[in-house]
Design an enzyme around this catalytic site. Structure first.
Site, PDB file in Angstrom:
ATOM      1  N   GLY A  59       0.785  -1.230   0.000  1.00 60.47           N
ATOM      2  CA  GLY A  59       0.000   0.000   0.000  1.00 60.47           C
ATOM      3  C   GLY A  59       0.813   1.275   0.000  1.00 60.47           C
ATOM      4  CD  GLU A  99       1.256  -9.122   1.426  1.00 62.12           C
ATOM      5  OE1 GLU A  99       0.305  -8.418   1.010  1.00 62.12           O
ATOM      6  OE2 GLU A  99       1.097 -10.174   2.036  1.00 62.12           O
ATOM      7  N   PRO A 100       4.902  -4.712  -0.967  1.00 63.84           N
ATOM      8  CG  PRO A 100       6.958  -3.606  -1.048  1.00 63.84           C
ATOM      9  CD  PRO A 100       6.300  -4.880  -0.581  1.00 63.84           C
ATOM     10  NE  ARG A 137      -0.462   2.706  -5.710  1.00 62.01           N
ATOM     11  CZ  ARG A 137      -1.593   2.638  -6.403  1.00 62.01           C
ATOM     12  NH1 ARG A 137      -1.700   3.245  -7.556  1.00 62.01           N
ATOM     13  NH2 ARG A 137      -2.627   1.969  -5.919  1.00 62.01           N
ATOM     14  CB  CYS A 151     -16.770   4.012 -29.094  1.00 62.49           C
ATOM     15  SG  CYS A 151     -15.999   4.068 -30.706  1.00 62.49           S
ATOM     16  CD  GLU A 152     -17.013   2.354 -22.959  1.00 67.52           C
ATOM     17  OE1 GLU A 152     -17.605   2.954 -22.035  1.00 67.52           O
ATOM     18  OE2 GLU A 152     -17.156   1.158 -23.214  1.00 67.52           O
ATOM     19  CE1 TYR A 178      -1.944  -3.252  -8.569  1.00 67.08           C
ATOM     20  CE2 TYR A 178      -0.950  -1.227  -7.765  1.00 67.08           C
ATOM     21  CZ  TYR A 178      -1.296  -2.552  -7.582  1.00 67.08           C
ATOM     22  OH  TYR A 178      -0.985  -3.178  -6.394  1.00 67.08           O
TER      23      TYR A 178
HETATM   24  N1  LLP Z   1      -0.985  -7.036  -0.690  1.00 68.90           N
HETATM   25  C1  LLP Z   1      -2.310  -7.218  -0.881  1.00 68.90           C
HETATM   26  C2  LLP Z   1      -3.024  -8.215  -0.103  1.00 68.90           C
HETATM   27  C3  LLP Z   1      -2.998  -6.426  -1.825  1.00 68.90           C
HETATM   28  O1  LLP Z   1      -4.301  -6.588  -2.005  1.00 68.90           O
HETATM   29  C4  LLP Z   1      -2.280  -5.463  -2.577  1.00 68.90           C
HETATM   30  C5  LLP Z   1      -2.958  -4.619  -3.573  1.00 68.90           C
HETATM   31  C6  LLP Z   1      -0.892  -5.334  -2.347  1.00 68.90           C
HETATM   32  C7  LLP Z   1      -0.285  -6.131  -1.393  1.00 68.90           C
HETATM   33  C8  LLP Z   1      -0.051  -4.346  -3.087  1.00 68.90           C
HETATM   34  O2  LLP Z   1      -0.497  -3.047  -2.871  1.00 68.90           O
HETATM   35  P1  LLP Z   1       0.383  -1.793  -3.357  1.00 68.90           P
HETATM   36  O3  LLP Z   1       1.664  -1.821  -2.570  1.00 68.90           O
HETATM   37  O4  LLP Z   1       0.639  -1.944  -4.790  1.00 68.90           O
HETATM   38  O5  LLP Z   1      -0.454  -0.628  -3.047  1.00 68.90           O
HETATM   39  N2  LLP Z   1      -5.454  -1.284  -9.257  1.00 68.90           N
HETATM   40  C9  LLP Z   1      -5.365  -0.313  -8.179  1.00 68.90           C
HETATM   41  C10 LLP Z   1      -4.609  -0.858  -6.985  1.00 68.90           C
HETATM   42  C11 LLP Z   1      -5.191  -2.139  -6.426  1.00 68.90           C
HETATM   43  C12 LLP Z   1      -4.405  -2.711  -5.281  1.00 68.90           C
HETATM   44  C13 LLP Z   1      -4.928  -4.042  -4.885  1.00 68.90           C
HETATM   45  N3  LLP Z   1      -4.198  -4.685  -3.846  1.00 68.90           N
HETATM   46  C14 LLP Z   1      -4.739   0.955  -8.733  1.00 68.90           C
HETATM   47  O6  LLP Z   1      -4.456   1.024  -9.921  1.00 68.90           O
HETATM   48  O7  LLP Z   1      -4.560   1.933  -7.999  1.00 68.90           O
END
Ligand code: LLP
Length: 437
Positions: A260, A294-295, A297, A364-365, A393
């Site tokens: 996150g 678990e990063p 993004r 077309c949206e 993403y």
């Molecule tokens: N761990 C779990 C259990 C998760 O559900 C996620 C993301 C992550 C780790 C990694 O999260 P991050 O570090 O990348 O924030 N498609 C959306 C983001 C969806 C994230 C879903 N879960 C976007 O484009 O903003």
């Protein structure tokens, strides 16, 4: 996200200044990790995803260093969902990261580049029997269980197979991560995790179930989090939980802190890594547990961009810049009203007078819109623009909607660009479709 950044819209110079991997050169135009984007577009066409190996490595090392400075060992499991290209996974594997996966497809991708099954964490609210069987058969390191129902299901599968599943229970801490509603996950109303109140009894039961070895607690409160506050709240709850479980005589060896970690999509800083590591140290540093992160993004978002060409500028009462990239490539603006920086590649245009324009794709949206009323210079047909911070993403969420062949992707490394995904041909689009006889 639409609802979190309240500052003024940065101009092009501010966007550029906030991104060390980008540079503007009077002769070659916009470059990414020292490779001119025009050269990439000339060679591979547009739209094309461009990823930077140097940026990925620098971001990974910065995260590791922040925890090193706190003297806090943490195991980084890259969240494969953010960008699952084998080239990217291979980079992370070589940097020493494990993987966080949410499907057997992601699990097998990670395995394909050499990640050991023991270094893989499997999360998600609905893992199918066949997926769990395959992961267990290969010796998966950790399964994050999200419900009592799933725990029973897993116990059945593992005992039938004669193996013991290493289980971590995902706790829903009921903390508001303060991000977009569609990417927050740690509220009681969300589908994710197990209510904190139910964890102690379930953990105790897990310890008695055949085929299950409960090893710890996981939590993940949402994505694109820019302040340490929600983390502090959630991790404090996790610490209480670990102490509570140990008080019941249960063994807790693992605390999975989730991902996150947010990035600056405008010119604001991303989550402060030093402050984040200090928060982790303060809230959970004394627990004597194996810590996992678990990063996704944070590691890859700013390490990628989508390079597109202008098809034409259409003038009605507004100016529309129509690109050859569309929402099928980059879904985030349509899905979350996400803001992505857009920079012209041409140096003369970059410094030209900016007026408002809507930047759209050919689909077309009405939702096929990357930016509304964005201050941009005149962008004649054929000129290129970079859609920034799309390494996470981006390509993973793309589709072939409107029969648009998949874009190519390129990895820049050591000042060289290398094709890592060829552009699809129209024929590729229907190659696996069967015409009934
Ligand atoms: N761990 C779990 C259990 C998760 O559900 C996620 C993301 C992550 C780790 C990694 O999260 P991050 O570090 O990348 O924030 N498609 C959306 C983001 C969806 C994230 C879903 N879960 C976007 O484009 O903003």
């Amino acid at each position: 996200m639409a609802d979190e950044y309240t500052g003024p819209e940065p101009d092009l110079a501010a966007l550029l200044a906030a991104r060390p991997a980008l540079s503007m050169n009077a002769r070659e135009g916009l470059s990414f990790e020292s490779v001119p984007l025009n050269a990439i577009a000339d060679k591979y066409g547009t739209p094309v995803w461009v990823y930077g190996a140097g940026s990925i490595q620098a971001r990974f090392n910065a995260l590791r260093a922040a925890f090193g400075a706190e003297n806090l060992p943490v195991h980084i499991h890259y969240a494969v969902k953010a960008n699952d290209h084998l080239a990217i996974l291979s980079l992370f594997h070589r940097l020493g990261a494990g993987a966080d996966v949410v499907s057997i497809g992601e699990f097998l991708r990670a395995r394909r580049v050499g990640v050991r099954a023991a270094e893989i964490v499997y999360s998600g609210v609905g893992k199918a029997t066949a997926e769990l069987e395959a992961a267990l058969a290969q010796g998966i390191g950790q399964i994050n269980v999200e419900s009592a129902e799933e725990l029973d299901m897993l116990s059945g599968i593992a005992s039938r197979m004669g193996v013991v599943a290493p289980v971590v229970l995902r706790m829903n801490p009921d903390v508001d991560a303060g991000t977009h509603a569609k990417i927050t996950t740690g509220l009681a109303e969300n589908k994710f995790g197990i209510a904190a109140a139910d964890i102690p009894a379930l953990y105790a039961r897990a310890a008695t179930l055949p085929g299950i070895k409960p090893r710890g607690i996981a939590l993940h409160i949402g994505s694109q989090i820019l302040s340490t506050e929600p983390y502090a709240k959630a991790y404090a709850k996790a610490t209480d939980m670990v102490r509570n479980l140990r008080g019941q005589g249960l063994s807790v060896e693992v605390l999975d802190l989730g991902g996150g970690l947010g990035i600056g999509y405008h010119d604001e800083p991303g989550l402060n890594l030093a402050a984040f590591a200090a928060t982790v140290r303060r809230e959970v540093g004394d627990l004597r547990v194996k810590l996992l992160l678990e990063p996704g993004r944070y590691l890859v978002g700013p390490a990628g961009l989508l390079l597109a060409s202008v098809i034409l500028q259409k003038r009605t009462e507004k100016r529309f810049v129509v690109l050859d990239a569309a929402m099928n490539e980059l879904m985030r603006p349509a899905l979350y009203e996400a803001w992505h920086g857009i920079l012209p590649v041409d140096p003369a245009l970059f410094h030209g007078a900016a007026t408002p324009a809507d930047v759209v794709g050919p689909i077309c949206e009405s939702a096929d819109c990357f930016a509304q009323d964005r201050a941009l210079p005149d962008l004649p047909p054929g000129t290129r623009v970079a859609l920034l911070d799309t390494g996470a993403y981006g390509a993973v969420m793309s589709s072939a909607y409107n029969a648009r062949p998949r874009a190519a992707s390129v990895l820049v490394s050591g000042g060289q660009a290398q094709l890592i995904t060829p552009r699809q041909t129209p024929e590729d689009l229907w190659a696996d479709e069967i015409l009934p006889g």
